[in-house]
Design a protein around this motif. Sequence first.
Motif, short mmCIF file in Angstrom:
data_model
loop_
_atom_site.label_atom_id
_atom_site.label_comp_id
_atom_site.label_asym_id
_atom_site.label_seq_id
_atom_site.Cartn_x
_atom_site.Cartn_y
_atom_site.Cartn_z
N GLN A 196 -46.26 -25.56 -86.69
CA GLN A 196 -46.76 -24.60 -85.23
C GLN A 196 -45.51 -25.04 -84.45
OE1 GLN A 196 -49.39 -22.57 -84.89
NE2 GLN A 196 -49.55 -23.05 -87.02
N PRO A 197 -45.54 -24.17 -83.70
CA PRO A 197 -44.49 -24.35 -82.61
C PRO A 197 -44.90 -25.69 -81.44
CG PRO A 197 -45.17 -22.00 -82.38
CD PRO A 197 -46.04 -22.93 -83.38
N SER A 198 -43.74 -26.32 -81.35
CA SER A 198 -43.99 -27.19 -80.44
C SER A 198 -43.51 -27.35 -79.14
CB SER A 198 -43.56 -28.77 -81.13
OG SER A 198 -42.27 -28.75 -81.74
N GLY A 199 -43.76 -28.27 -78.20
CA GLY A 199 -43.00 -28.24 -76.71
C GLY A 199 -43.96 -27.80 -75.77
N LEU A 200 -43.65 -27.33 -74.59
CA LEU A 200 -44.14 -27.01 -73.44
C LEU A 200 -44.51 -25.46 -73.49
CD1 LEU A 200 -45.71 -27.90 -70.70
CD2 LEU A 200 -43.64 -27.50 -69.69
N LEU A 201 -45.99 -25.10 -73.35
CA LEU A 201 -46.26 -23.77 -73.45
C LEU A 201 -45.85 -22.94 -71.99
CD1 LEU A 201 -47.59 -21.57 -75.37
CD2 LEU A 201 -49.60 -22.33 -74.35
N VAL A 219 -44.25 -33.51 -72.72
CA VAL A 219 -44.75 -32.43 -73.77
C VAL A 219 -43.80 -31.77 -74.45
CG1 VAL A 219 -46.13 -30.56 -74.08
CG2 VAL A 219 -47.01 -32.24 -72.54
N ALA A 220 -42.64 -31.39 -73.53
CA ALA A 220 -41.38 -30.65 -73.80
C ALA A 220 -40.75 -31.26 -74.56
CB ALA A 220 -40.82 -30.02 -72.60
N LEU A 221 -40.32 -32.72 -74.47
CA LEU A 221 -39.61 -33.43 -75.22
C LEU A 221 -40.24 -33.72 -76.71
CD1 LEU A 221 -36.82 -35.11 -74.93
CD2 LEU A 221 -38.24 -37.07 -74.79
N VAL A 222 -39.35 -33.09 -77.68
CA VAL A 222 -39.97 -33.19 -79.07
C VAL A 222 -39.52 -34.24 -80.05
CG1 VAL A 222 -41.08 -30.86 -79.08
CG2 VAL A 222 -38.57 -31.21 -80.00
N ALA A 223 -38.26 -34.82 -79.63
CA ALA A 223 -37.49 -35.81 -80.27
C ALA A 223 -36.60 -36.50 -79.28
CB ALA A 223 -36.89 -35.33 -81.27
N GLU A 224 -36.70 -37.85 -79.40
CA GLU A 224 -35.99 -38.67 -78.53
C GLU A 224 -34.14 -38.42 -78.59
OE1 GLU A 224 -36.56 -40.72 -76.21
OE2 GLU A 224 -38.67 -40.34 -76.31
N LYS A 225 -34.13 -38.02 -80.08
CA LYS A 225 -32.53 -37.93 -80.48
C LYS A 225 -32.49 -36.35 -80.82
CE LYS A 225 -29.21 -39.35 -83.93
NZ LYS A 225 -29.19 -40.37 -85.22
N ALA A 226 -31.25 -35.93 -80.41
CA ALA A 226 -31.10 -34.51 -80.46
C ALA A 226 -30.70 -34.40 -82.11
CB ALA A 226 -29.90 -34.05 -79.66
N LEU A 231 -39.16 -29.72 -64.65
CA LEU A 231 -40.42 -30.21 -65.16
C LEU A 231 -41.01 -31.59 -64.43
CD1 LEU A 231 -40.14 -29.19 -68.85
CD2 LEU A 231 -40.76 -27.74 -67.07
N THR A 232 -42.22 -31.42 -64.43
CA THR A 232 -42.84 -32.80 -63.97
C THR A 232 -42.61 -34.05 -65.09
OG1 THR A 232 -44.89 -32.49 -64.90
CG2 THR A 232 -44.48 -31.59 -62.47
N PRO A 233 -42.68 -34.89 -64.80
CA PRO A 233 -42.76 -36.01 -65.63
C PRO A 233 -43.67 -35.94 -67.00
CG PRO A 233 -42.66 -37.10 -63.70
CD PRO A 233 -43.12 -36.00 -63.58
N GLU A 234 -45.16 -35.58 -66.77
CA GLU A 234 -46.06 -35.02 -67.55
C GLU A 234 -45.54 -33.87 -68.22
OE1 GLU A 234 -46.58 -35.27 -64.35
OE2 GLU A 234 -47.30 -37.58 -64.34
N GLN A 235 -44.90 -32.88 -67.75
CA GLN A 235 -44.63 -31.71 -68.79
C GLN A 235 -43.29 -32.11 -69.46
OE1 GLN A 235 -43.71 -29.34 -65.11
NE2 GLN A 235 -45.41 -27.71 -65.95
N ARG A 236 -42.56 -32.99 -69.10
CA ARG A 236 -41.31 -33.38 -69.86
C ARG A 236 -41.75 -34.02 -71.06
NH1 ARG A 236 -36.45 -35.83 -66.03
NH2 ARG A 236 -36.65 -34.17 -64.54
N VAL A 292 -44.87 -18.73 -75.22
CA VAL A 292 -43.74 -18.91 -75.55
C VAL A 292 -43.62 -20.53 -75.08
CG1 VAL A 292 -41.24 -18.69 -74.66
CG2 VAL A 292 -42.73 -16.70 -74.81
N TYR A 293 -42.89 -21.13 -76.07
CA TYR A 293 -42.67 -22.59 -76.12
C TYR A 293 -41.39 -23.21 -75.68
CZ TYR A 293 -47.32 -23.26 -78.44
OH TYR A 293 -48.72 -23.26 -78.66
N PHE A 294 -41.07 -23.84 -74.88
CA PHE A 294 -39.75 -24.31 -74.59
C PHE A 294 -39.80 -26.07 -75.22
CE2 PHE A 294 -37.15 -27.03 -71.54
CZ PHE A 294 -35.86 -26.50 -72.04
N ALA A 295 -39.00 -26.40 -75.85
CA ALA A 295 -38.77 -27.78 -76.50
C ALA A 295 -37.46 -28.22 -76.24
CB ALA A 295 -39.36 -27.77 -78.06
#
Length: 327
Positions: free
Chosen positions: A210-215, A186-193, A179-184, A257-260
């Motif tokens: 709602q689903p979160s992450g990168l569509l 969006v995809a990164l939903v929490a700094e801590k796992a 992913l590009t820095p901008e996409q990341r 489909v969302y990827f988080a």
Amino acid sequence: MVSTAKNFLASLTAEQRASVVFPFEDDERFFWHYIPSADIPKRYDRPRKGLTLSEMTSHQKALASALLSAGLSQQGFIKTTTIMSLEDILRIMEKDTAGRRNPERYHFSIFGEPSAEGTWAYRIEGHHVSLHFTVVKGKATGNPTFLGSNPGEVREGPRAGLRVLGAEEDKGRALMTALTPEQRKVALVAEKAYADILTERSRKAALAGQPSGLLESKMTPAQRKLLAVLIDEYIENLPGELAEQRRQRVKEAGLNVYFAWAGVIEKGGPHYYRVQSPTFLIEYDNTQNNANHIHSVWRDFEDDFGVDLLKEHYTSAPKEHGHDPHK
């Protein structure tokens, strides 16, 4: 599935059969967990039910293995049996003498009477394995499917380098790093796992909000291909017909489909990802034991435990069948 289940049941004594067979309607069918069997009574004040491999004769174990194989692809069978074998490594690592770690402490349960035309199900479960198959009038479904791995990577001894669920980890990270820095962002939903998969052992798969992450529709064709490769890793644990059902779910979702991702992106740090659509959910985490302990699951929002298959059956069944589809 029908023939292997019948062969397995025919090999059992009356006492063993009583441990294996439950009515299809029994609520036991929905009880599931991926922690060690020895921990179930402490947490839930009840044992994990079913007949274990350790309670079987050698020929019964062979027939149980055939039943396990009937619900899995070759890839899925290899992963599952290798996960079971990790209990021996944990036994040595933890100097376990109480039997908490035991590669034969996996439980087999059958719900209803196996038949080509009837309604029945079976469950195979123990530490880091929870498999559920439901058969309705010759149609089968295989959700939910939980597979875990501790250690995620064997780091010492004769089996050093073994990574049972290494593909799940590597393919998820390959997508995140593509992913590009901008996409990341969006995809990164929490700094801590997260400490575990969010749905844990819920009877019905559900995530709040709602689903979160990168569509997926916001991904490039090359990134979408990496997402498809990741999803296929989970689909291909099941054999032809059941895998095709999952592919149909993916097709229904289209690009919705969302990827988080949560946690560290670099290899070796605690991390989590999920793939979520309106119909299915994949969750994966590797946070425990210094990020060397994997949990992964495929859930179907409509058809976990064959609920959708049963609804379709009851709706089409004649009134004298005795089932109210609205209940």
